[in-house]
Scaffold this motif. Structure first.
Motif, PDB file in Angstrom:
ATOM      1  N   ALA A   1       0.628  -1.250  -0.249  1.00 54.24           N
ATOM      2  CA  ALA A   1       0.319   0.313   0.203  1.00 54.24           C
ATOM      3  C   ALA A   1       1.236   1.214   0.204  1.00 54.24           C
ATOM      4  N   ALA A   2       1.865   1.097   1.087  1.00 56.94           N
ATOM      5  CA  ALA A   2       2.484   2.090   0.786  1.00 56.94           C
ATOM      6  C   ALA A   2       3.285   2.726  -0.420  1.00 56.94           C
ATOM      7  N   LEU A   3       3.455   1.143  -1.112  1.00 57.20           N
ATOM      8  CA  LEU A   3       4.559   1.780  -2.830  1.00 57.20           C
ATOM      9  C   LEU A   3       3.532   2.164  -3.734  1.00 57.20           C
ATOM     10  N   SER A   4       2.124   2.262  -3.344  1.00 53.41           N
ATOM     11  CA  SER A   4       1.076   2.442  -4.455  1.00 53.41           C
ATOM     12  C   SER A   4       0.885   3.939  -4.523  1.00 53.41           C
ATOM     13  N   ARG A   5       0.917   3.980  -3.383  1.00 52.18           N
ATOM     14  CA  ARG A   5       1.257   5.871  -2.815  1.00 52.18           C
ATOM     15  C   ARG A   5       2.031   6.373  -3.392  1.00 52.18           C
ATOM     16  N   GLN A   6       3.675   5.118  -2.698  1.00 51.71           N
ATOM     17  CA  GLN A   6       4.813   6.207  -3.059  1.00 51.71           C
ATOM     18  C   GLN A   6       5.369   6.579  -4.554  1.00 51.71           C
ATOM     19  N   LEU A   7       4.501   5.310  -5.563  1.00 52.51           N
ATOM     20  CA  LEU A   7       5.116   5.892  -6.995  1.00 52.51           C
ATOM     21  C   LEU A   7       4.319   6.098  -6.992  1.00 52.51           C
ATOM     22  N   ALA A   8       2.942   5.996  -7.168  1.00 47.84           N
ATOM     23  CA  ALA A   8       1.994   7.356  -7.866  1.00 47.84           C
ATOM     24  C   ALA A   8       3.151   9.316  -7.370  1.00 47.84           C
ATOM     25  N   CYS A   9       3.134   9.301  -6.237  1.00 49.54           N
ATOM     26  CA  CYS A   9       3.789  10.766  -5.496  1.00 49.54           C
ATOM     27  C   CYS A   9       5.084  10.960  -6.912  1.00 49.54           C
ATOM     28  N   PHE A  10       6.060   9.650  -7.081  1.00 46.48           N
ATOM     29  CA  PHE A  10       7.083   9.777  -7.699  1.00 46.48           C
ATOM     30  C   PHE A  10       6.729  10.327  -9.061  1.00 46.48           C
ATOM     31  N   GLU A  11       5.590   9.445  -9.702  1.00 46.10           N
ATOM     32  CA  GLU A  11       5.295   9.668 -11.427  1.00 46.10           C
ATOM     33  C   GLU A  11       5.417  11.095 -11.349  1.00 46.10           C
ATOM     34  N   GLN A  12       4.586  11.706 -10.526  1.00 40.79           N
ATOM     35  CA  GLN A  12       3.446  13.190 -10.627  1.00 40.79           C
ATOM     36  C   GLN A  12       4.668  14.162 -10.861  1.00 40.79           C
ATOM     37  N   ARG A  13       5.738  13.804  -9.384  1.00 41.62           N
ATOM     38  CA  ARG A  13       6.783  14.800  -9.010  1.00 41.62           C
ATOM     39  C   ARG A  13       7.910  14.224  -9.638  1.00 41.62           C
ATOM     40  N   PHE A  14       8.540  13.562  -9.851  1.00 45.91           N
ATOM     41  CA  PHE A  14      10.101  13.509 -11.210  1.00 45.91           C
ATOM     42  C   PHE A  14      10.184  12.861 -12.573  1.00 45.91           C
ATOM     43  N   LEU A  15       8.890  12.788 -12.896  1.00 43.48           N
ATOM     44  CA  LEU A  15       8.824  12.198 -14.101  1.00 43.48           C
ATOM     45  C   LEU A  15       8.187  12.515 -15.361  1.00 43.48           C
ATOM     46  N   HIS A  16       8.832  13.638 -16.477  1.00 42.20           N
ATOM     47  CA  HIS A  16       7.717  14.263 -17.366  1.00 42.20           C
ATOM     48  C   HIS A  16       8.072  13.960 -18.958  1.00 42.20           C
ATOM     49  N   GLU A  17       8.247  14.037 -19.865  1.00 43.22           N
ATOM     50  CA  GLU A  17       7.550  13.599 -21.560  1.00 43.22           C
ATOM     51  C   GLU A  17       8.782  13.555 -21.836  1.00 43.22           C
ATOM     52  N   ARG A  18      10.522  14.429 -21.350  1.00 42.32           N
ATOM     53  CA  ARG A  18      11.185  14.711 -21.472  1.00 42.32           C
ATOM     54  C   ARG A  18      12.273  13.171 -20.729  1.00 42.32           C
ATOM     55  N   GLY A  19      12.134  12.615 -19.875  1.00 45.75           N
ATOM     56  CA  GLY A  19      13.120  12.046 -18.939  1.00 45.75           C
ATOM     57  C   GLY A  19      12.360  12.289 -17.820  1.00 45.75           C
ATOM     58  N   TRP A  20      13.588  12.888 -16.600  1.00 45.71           N
ATOM     59  CA  TRP A  20      12.897  12.911 -15.089  1.00 45.71           C
ATOM     60  C   TRP A  20      13.441  14.630 -15.084  1.00 45.71           C
ATOM     61  N   TYR A  21      13.165  14.731 -13.406  1.00 46.54           N
ATOM     62  CA  TYR A  21      14.204  15.718 -12.464  1.00 46.54           C
ATOM     63  C   TYR A  21      14.728  14.997 -11.890  1.00 46.54           C
ATOM     64  N   GLU A  22      15.959  15.318 -11.825  1.00 46.65           N
ATOM     65  CA  GLU A  22      17.272  14.242 -10.615  1.00 46.65           C
ATOM     66  C   GLU A  22      16.996  15.406  -8.950  1.00 46.65           C
ATOM     67  N   CYS A  23      16.925  16.477  -8.850  1.00 45.58           N
ATOM     68  CA  CYS A  23      16.678  16.751  -7.727  1.00 45.58           C
ATOM     69  C   CYS A  23      15.015  17.799  -7.034  1.00 45.58           C
ATOM     70  N   LEU A  24      14.941  17.639  -6.248  1.00 45.39           N
ATOM     71  CA  LEU A  24      13.372  18.324  -6.346  1.00 45.39           C
ATOM     72  C   LEU A  24      14.247  18.934  -4.675  1.00 45.39           C
ATOM     73  N   ASP A  25      14.446  20.419  -4.533  1.00 41.69           N
ATOM     74  CA  ASP A  25      14.376  20.944  -2.966  1.00 41.69           C
ATOM     75  C   ASP A  25      13.467  20.386  -2.189  1.00 41.69           C
TER      76      ASP A  25
END
Length: 378
Positions: A319-343
């Motif tokens: 259950a924690a993995l499902s929540r974490q991956l949903a946030c990860f996809e939304q916050r770190f991935l984009h159509e050209r690749g990814w964001y390396e770091c967020l503050d």
């Protein structure tokens, strides 16, 4: 038994992550991310347009990580690209004194020529992956040669290894650090599948003892970045999750060690103090009392948290993995690749995509359900 909504959501998220990896990440490093003149990946692409950033150097470790990525992939072009990277690793980064230089310049001349355990470990790790894929005996030869040099140049006994030596291969440049030894553990786990299992098992148990003796904080039961006798220490939550995956993946090696007993407690500590509720973001580092030193959220730490949750196997972890991956996809991935770091506030803190990051994505996605590894690209 029918799947629950959480199961279906997790399955859908994992499918999208793998599709993004196959359709966006891998093609970038096969095309614009690769310098055909040198036969090497560029160090970084721009997150804005996925074009290469002007290279200042090319690291052996970065080449090795990409060799692992394409050796582990079943994409149609992966095997040929792995073979090309293997030749580049062998040809571009050999040290005149044996072993490996840290980096070469844009002109392909040796740049930083000290000996670096982190680099040597990734050469072993990548060559083990390449051997599994290709059965090229030269990869086994490089593993054996590099392991011999690791033990003679970096080994201090008792499972401890210095992080760097000078160009002569003998004078210490930097003493023991957690991260290179962790990746040496990863490398030896990979190499034992293709080599002297008994020797690697003994070496890995020595490393486990050395980590517990010299790097484990007595109160937090976490693995610190520096030996515990040194001042100014810190705990990186991502590394607690990474150690869990290594130890959990080889119970026959680590069962009965203090390290195996401590890593679940280290994971619990890292979750309580190092993961931001709501967005499930893993911070960069904590002090020894659990306070945040660096709130930066680096993509690799997020992938290690996901891998750790996937390997735990409980309903709560799923259950924690499902929540974490949903946030990860939304916050770190984009159509050209990814964001390396967020503050710490969730804003983009780096505008580049390093060539070393697909290794973290591949290691994470291989652990996620369903299926043992990313699916091949179309």
């Amino acid at each position: 038994m029918p799947r629950t909504g959480d199961d279906a959501a997790l399955t859908a998220t994992v499918a999208r992550l793998r599709a993004h990896y196959d359709g966006v990440v891998l093609p970038a490093w096969l095309a614009q991310g690769f310098n055909p003149r040198l036969g090497l990946p560029y160090e970084s692409l721009s997150s804005a347009d996925a074009r290469p950033l002007p290279p200042q150097r090319y690291r052996a470790m970065a080449c090795a990580r990409q060799l692992f990525v394409f050796s582990a992939s079943r994409a149609p072009a992966a095997a040929a690209h792995a073979a090309l990277l293997f030749e580049s690793l062998r040809g571009r980064f050999r040290h005149p004194a044996g072993g490996w230089v840290y980096s070469i310049g844009p002109d392909a001349a040796p740049l930083e020529t000290y000996h670096d355990l982190y680099t040597y470990a990734f050469v072993v790790f990548a060559c083990a992956a390449y051997y599994r894929q290709s059965r090229d005996a030269r990869a086994l030869d490089l593993i054996g040669e590099t392991v011999t040099l690791i033990e003679s140049r970096f080994g201090l006994g008792g499972g401890l290894y210095r992080a760097q030596t000078q160009d002569d291969g003998a004078s210490e440049r930097q003493g023991p650090l957690q991260n290179p030894i962790m990746h040496l553990t990863e490398a030896y786990l990979a190499a034992r599948e293709a080599g002297d299992t008994a020797w690697y098992d003994a070496a890995l148990r020595r490393i486990a003892h050395g980590m517990s003796t010299h790097f484990m904080d007595a109160a937090a039961r976490c693995i610190c970045e520096l030996p515990t006798a040194e001042t100014g220490n810190r705990i990186e939550p991502g590394h607690q999750f990474e150690w869990y995956a290594l130890v959990r993946g080889a119970p026959g090696v680590f069962d009965g060690t203090e390290l195996a007993a401590s890593v679940p407690r280290a994971v619990d500590y890292a979750q309580r103090h190092g993961v931001t509720a709501g967005v499930q973001g893993v911070c960069a580092s904590l002090d020894l009392a659990g306070g945040v030193i660096d709130g930066t959220q680096r993509i690799w730490a997020q992938t290690e948290y996901a891998r750790c949750l996937a390997l735990q196997g409980s309903e709560a972890a799923a259950a924690a993995l499902s929540r974490q991956l949903a946030c990860f996809e939304q916050r770190f991935l984009h159509e050209r690749g990814w964001y390396e770091c967020l503050d710490a506030g969730g804003q983009v803190a780096r505008a580049d995509m390093p060539s070393t990051t697909p290794y973290h994505l591949a290691s994470c996605y291989a652990a996620l359900p369903p299926g043992p590894e990313p699916s091949p690209a179309s």
